[in-house]
Scaffold this motif. Structure first.
Motif, PDB file in Angstrom:
ATOM      1  N   SER A   1       0.860  -1.184   0.000  1.00 30.03           N
ATOM      2  CA  SER A   1       0.000   0.000   0.000  1.00 30.03           C
ATOM      3  C   SER A   1       0.894   1.232   0.000  1.00 30.03           C
ATOM      4  O   SER A   1       2.058   1.186   0.406  1.00 30.03           O
ATOM      5  CB  SER A   1      -0.920   0.011   1.233  1.00 30.03           C
ATOM      6  OG  SER A   1      -0.160   0.103   2.435  1.00 30.03           O
TER       7      SER A   1
ATOM      8  N   GLU B   1      -1.688  -0.660   6.654  1.00 28.44           N
ATOM      9  CA  GLU B   1      -1.704  -0.142   5.289  1.00 28.44           C
ATOM     10  C   GLU B   1      -1.800   1.371   5.311  1.00 28.44           C
ATOM     11  O   GLU B   1      -2.156   1.984   6.319  1.00 28.44           O
ATOM     12  CB  GLU B   1      -2.880  -0.723   4.489  1.00 28.44           C
ATOM     13  CG  GLU B   1      -4.245  -0.356   5.020  1.00 28.44           C
ATOM     14  CD  GLU B   1      -5.373  -0.943   4.194  1.00 28.44           C
ATOM     15  OE1 GLU B   1      -6.533  -0.571   4.448  1.00 28.44           O
ATOM     16  OE2 GLU B   1      -5.101  -1.753   3.306  1.00 28.44           O
TER      17      GLU B   1
ATOM     18  N   THR C   1      -3.716   4.443   3.675  1.00 31.12           N
ATOM     19  CA  THR C   1      -4.971   4.738   2.983  1.00 31.12           C
ATOM     20  C   THR C   1      -4.874   6.094   2.308  1.00 31.12           C
ATOM     21  O   THR C   1      -4.538   7.097   2.945  1.00 31.12           O
ATOM     22  CB  THR C   1      -6.152   4.735   3.967  1.00 31.12           C
ATOM     23  OG1 THR C   1      -6.178   3.473   4.659  1.00 31.12           O
ATOM     24  CG2 THR C   1      -7.460   4.939   3.235  1.00 31.12           C
TER      25      THR C   1
END
Length: 411
Positions: A154, A182, A184
């Motif tokens: 990510s 992760e 975002t």
């Protein structure tokens, strides 16, 4: 009278000479037998097409399977070497310029490195001094992912725009320990505390089977790491990718290249066992290809020869009539040889298309990348023509040997 008689005699001799057929006339004669016996011609072409399709399928499907297997084996690092200094006291250090020196070796395609900064990383600035995460903070070159076959999970990896700033990328295990699974998009990027400085996390990595240490590491830019107190700029691990055929040669010269003064204190990993497996697989598949291709061509050639012999037996009346009307043996041979080549060429085209479609369909169904060897496609059509010529020699010679009386008398 003498002149007239000579003219008449000359004219009679001229009329008795055999007529030469143009190539288009021979082609027309060859097509005539196919047009007048469409079912037989279709079955004959089907026989050779099945043989050629078999040739392409038995080479294309294994080639697609081999390509998928080779990709899986390559992912195991068949072209990668790791270089570290020999552990001793006092410690041996790789030169800061060792990455550039390794990249200048001819067969080397990628040279990258990481360096241990000896810094501690915390989730925030409120953690106790002894409550560190046990993760390693590594300075990383920008091409590290390419060198170790790693992928971003990510966010993004370090770049020329961010390596000078306090940014970090987390390995898969490091991201789990720090509670940052992760990154975002559209949300504020999380921060971690390294050596009394805040670093912004810009990305996380997928698991890296070839370099498990990277999973438990926090990666920062090489220039940004210079601001950390204990970073000395010396690479800790050097990653090198080279052409597979030259991997052993690169391993031999690598120590002396990156550390000319003390090559014996440089330890280079040996090529992975997957490389030997890959080479053995390539050799075994090559032998299988040759065997199966030979069988397929043999079957197709026998089918064409059998069909043309039967054709001669069925068409004796036609042969006898043409011989009675003045066709010579060469013209009869040309007719049947041309018909044999045309039948084989039509079967070759149909078989090539059928084999390609079958290979692509099966490979796609299996999730492989379709691979159609060019040699098998060209051999499919070219081989069909050659087989048609060879298979038509005996039937055409046999047809030409029939005299008009013999041909008409046996029908």
């Amino acid at each position: 009278m003498t002149i007239t008689s000579t003219s008449t005699r000359t004219g009679r001799f001229a009329d008795s000479r055999p007529v030469r057929l143009a190539p288009l006339d021979i082609l027309s004669l060859g097509l005539m037998g196919i047009r007048t016996r469409k079912v037989r011609a279709a079955l004959s072409a089907l026989g050779i097409s099945i043989g050629i399709a078999t040739l392409i399928v038995v080479t294309g499907i294994p080639a697609s399977s081999r390509q998928a297997l080779m990709s899986e084996l390559s992912a195991l690092g068949t072209d990668m070497l790791q270089t570290v200094p020999v552990r001793q006291d006092p410690p041996v250090l790789l030169p800061p310029e060792s990455v550039d020196m390794a990249a200048r070796i001819g067969p080397v395609t990628v040279a990258s490195a990481v360096a241990n900064t000896h810094a501690e990383v915390f989730r925030n600035d409120r953690a106790a001094a002894g409550d560190h995460t046990g993760l390693t903070v590594l300075a990383s070159k920008l091409n590290l992912l390419q060198a170790i076959n790693a992928e971003v999970g990510s966010g993004r990896f370090l770049s020329a725009d961010t390596e000078k700033f306090p940014t970090a990328v987390l390995g898969s295990a490091a991201a789990s320990r720090l509670g940052i699974p992760e990154i975002t998009a559209g949300q504020p990027a999380p921060q971690i505390y390294i050596d009394r400085r805040w670093f912004t996390v810009v990305g996380t990595l997928e698991k890296t089977p070839l370099s498990p240490d990277i999973d438990r590491s926090v990666l920062v830019g090489w220039d940004a790491a210079r601001g950390l107190r204990q970073f000395d700029g010396h690479p800790t691990v050097l990653y090198v990718k080279a052409e597979e055929s030259q991997i052993e040669a690169v391993r031999e010269v690598l120590p002396a290249t990156i550390n000319p003064e003390l090559p014996g204190l440089v330890q280079v990993s040996r090529p992975t066992d997957a490389l030997a497996a890959k080479r053995a697989t390539e050799n075994s598949f090559s032998a299988i290809f040759l065997g199966l291709a030979g069988v397929a061509l043999l079957v197709g050639g026998i089918g064409v020869a059998n069909t043309m012999v039967i054709s001669v037996l069925e068409r004796r009346r036609e042969i006898g009539l043409r011989r009675a009307l003045g066709a010579n043996r060469g013209q009869i041979r040309g007719q049947f040889l041309t018909e044999s080549v045309i039948l084989s060429a039509l079967g070759g085209i149909a078989g090539t298309l059928l084999g390609v479609l079958a290979t692509v369909g099966y490979a796609t169904h299996q999730g492989w990348q379709p691979v159609i060897p060019v040699t098998s496609v060209t051999a499919g059509f070219g081989g069909a023509v050659v087989i048609g010529m060879l298979a038509g020699v005996y039937p055409s010679v046999r047809a030409a040997r029939l005299t008009p009386t013999e041909a008409l008398a046996t029908t």
